[in-house]
Structures are given as structure tokens and as C-alpha cells.
Design a protein around this motif. Sequence first.
Motif, mmCIF file in Angstrom:
data_model
loop_
_atom_site.group_PDB
_atom_site.id
_atom_site.type_symbol
_atom_site.label_atom_id
_atom_site.label_comp_id
_atom_site.label_asym_id
_atom_site.label_seq_id
_atom_site.Cartn_x
_atom_site.Cartn_y
_atom_site.Cartn_z
ATOM 1 N N ARG A 171 -85.953 73.052 78.892
ATOM 2 C CA ARG A 171 -85.065 71.900 78.842
ATOM 3 C C ARG A 171 -85.757 70.686 79.468
ATOM 4 O O ARG A 171 -86.033 70.666 80.670
ATOM 5 N N ASP A 220 -83.622 80.119 86.418
ATOM 6 C CA ASP A 220 -84.502 78.950 86.428
ATOM 7 C C ASP A 220 -85.821 79.315 87.105
ATOM 8 O O ASP A 220 -85.887 79.519 88.328
ATOM 9 N N LYS A 280 -87.239 77.293 90.075
ATOM 10 C CA LYS A 280 -86.659 77.490 91.408
ATOM 11 C C LYS A 280 -87.131 78.788 92.052
ATOM 12 O O LYS A 280 -86.740 79.111 93.169
ATOM 13 N N LEU A 333 -85.873 78.356 81.733
ATOM 14 C CA LEU A 333 -84.957 79.459 81.997
ATOM 15 C C LEU A 333 -85.473 80.720 81.317
ATOM 16 O O LEU A 333 -85.793 80.702 80.125
ATOM 17 N N GLN A 374 -86.508 72.119 83.173
ATOM 18 C CA GLN A 374 -86.093 73.486 83.443
ATOM 19 C C GLN A 374 -86.824 74.462 82.528
ATOM 20 O O GLN A 374 -87.090 74.143 81.370
#
Length: 341
Positions: free
Chosen positions: A10, A92, A95, A87, A85
Motif C-alpha cells: 500500500r 504489517d 512494524k 502486509l 505498508q
Amino acid sequence: MTGTAKIACRNLWKVFGEDPLGFLKSHDFKPAEEDFARAKAIGAVRDVSFDVMPGEILIIMGLSGSGKSTLIRAITRLNDPTAGQVLMDGHDLLKASPAELIELRRHKMGMVFQHFGLLPHRTVMSNVAFPLEVRGASREERDARARDMIRLVGLEGREDYFPRELSGGQQQRVGIARSLAVGPDIWFLDEPFSALDPLIRREMQNEFLRLQKMLRKTIVFITHDFDEAVRLGDRIGIMKDGRLVQLATPEDMVTRPADDYVREFTQNAPRDHIVTLAAIALKHLAPGDGAPLSGAMKLAEAAARVLASDRPIAVVGADGAPLGAVTREAMIAALYPEHRP
């Protein structure tokens, strides 16, 4: 290719330069080309978004410098993205802590690169077992798994060979076996066959398709070769200057290129083996006599009958519903679009 996305990118950015995130924020994540030039920044990946579905082979391609390899390195966090992002199964990746990333790479991701990266002082067996050794698997477990993978890629009997004793294609098979040893859900391949001779490359493409038929991995595959992309991919994404210009099936890309750049990429594509009758069926025509043709047939399969007929031939879908009719003229126009009047 069903269910939710295995990988979802994203608005992914990778900018090289001084304070790249600050640069993007200062331009509201919409920098113009002159903004990059003024800041002496390089937008290697620019606002890229796409999904990869379970079991799909997604091909990312482009010319040298288009950003395709940087994109795969950003997705896997070999190079941390500047923004956006990534995923994986809804989590994610940007992170993830360093420890979590290590675990993901050990258990979830397999990677194969253009340069085989084999350890020259280790045998085939030891190279394939290496990621399991790093994971902490027992000698018995890693040897059993390595033997299974060596058998899978057709190198049985060469377990004790060293890389220098193998051909280029055999070395790449070792790299593939090593990447599969950890049982990854997701497989990343960055131009894995481009350093090989044409005949060996074709052989490795066949091997890749054979493995995928058995294993059904979710795959992101980087190449600069459109023929390879068409042969291997479910969908193809074409990059230019860090942007994803078009993402489509090979047929859609050939019949509906997004712009002149994509059109140039696809101009020498084997249209007879890509385009289906469904794509060229004319809905307004009444078909003549004779058995209908399946809309899923490629032009090459139907060419002899269509070109020999002076009347339209019915085309039907998988459920038998009429899709229209195909004519000799429509077939010729689809095969040779550059010669249309």
C-alpha cells in the motif's frame, strides 16, 4: 488464487537521499520530478500498491533502473521502505522488530537471486541444509529435509558435489532447493534465470513451473524478459521510473496496454499463445453452422479452423453460454494488430 491477499503493498515508497521521509512529507507525498532533482533524491519506488493472492505467480518487470529489484528488496525489508505498508497475511511487515523479521525470513519467506550465492566450501547437501542449520534444526532433520529438496529439484546423486563442480543451471537448482528447505509460504525470485544460457534458462523455467504445480507457493518473480513473464506469470506488473505503470493478466496487457511504454514492451509478444477467443469474439455477429469453439481457446489452437472458414464461428463460455462469434478477419487483426488499416 482465492481468499484475501497473501501480500498487500500500500502506497510503498523507497527514496534515496538526505531525509527521504521528510522530503516526501514536505511535498505531501506527491513530489514532482523537478522536486527530486532539486533535493538530489532518487525515487526508486514511487507510491506502489498491489495485492498478491495465495498461490499466484506475480511477475514484476521493467527495464534496468525501473525499480523492480528495489521493490522486491523493499517488500522483504532487505532495504527498508521510506513509507507505506507491506502486509503479509494481514500483518504489517514494516512494524516488525528485527527479531520478528529474522523469524519471518527463516520460516515464511524463500528467496532466490540472479547470483546463486552458494557457499563454495560447502557441498550441495550442506548448502541446501544451511538455512535449517541457522534455524537450529538437528543434523538428522536438516539432512532429511535437504535430501528431499535435492530430489525435488532433480539433483539426486550430486549431494557431495561442490558448487564449482556444477553447471550454472545445476547451481541455480541448488539455490532453489535451499530456498525451499525452510518450507516458505511466500517465494521471492529476483531474475533467477537471467545469467543462464537460453537453453538452460528454458529448462529452469520448465522446472519452476513443475515445482509450482506441486507446491502452489505464492510467488513474486522479477524479470526483464516479457516472454519469460508471459510463460510463468498469472499477472504481470510493468514498472517505469519507480512507478507501477500497469498490472494485468498477460492477455489484458497485450490487448489493452495502458500506454505506449507498455505497448512497446508487448509488441513482440506471442499473441497467438496469449490471446483467447473470448477476447476477440464479436457479440453482434450471428454464427454460421458448425460446432462452437470454447472462449478459453488460445488463437493458436483455433487458427486453423477459423482461418479456413468464410463464415463466423460461434464462441461459448465454460458454461456453454454464447459469447459471440469469431471471424477470419477478427483473427488476423488480433494476430497482426500493427497491420490494421
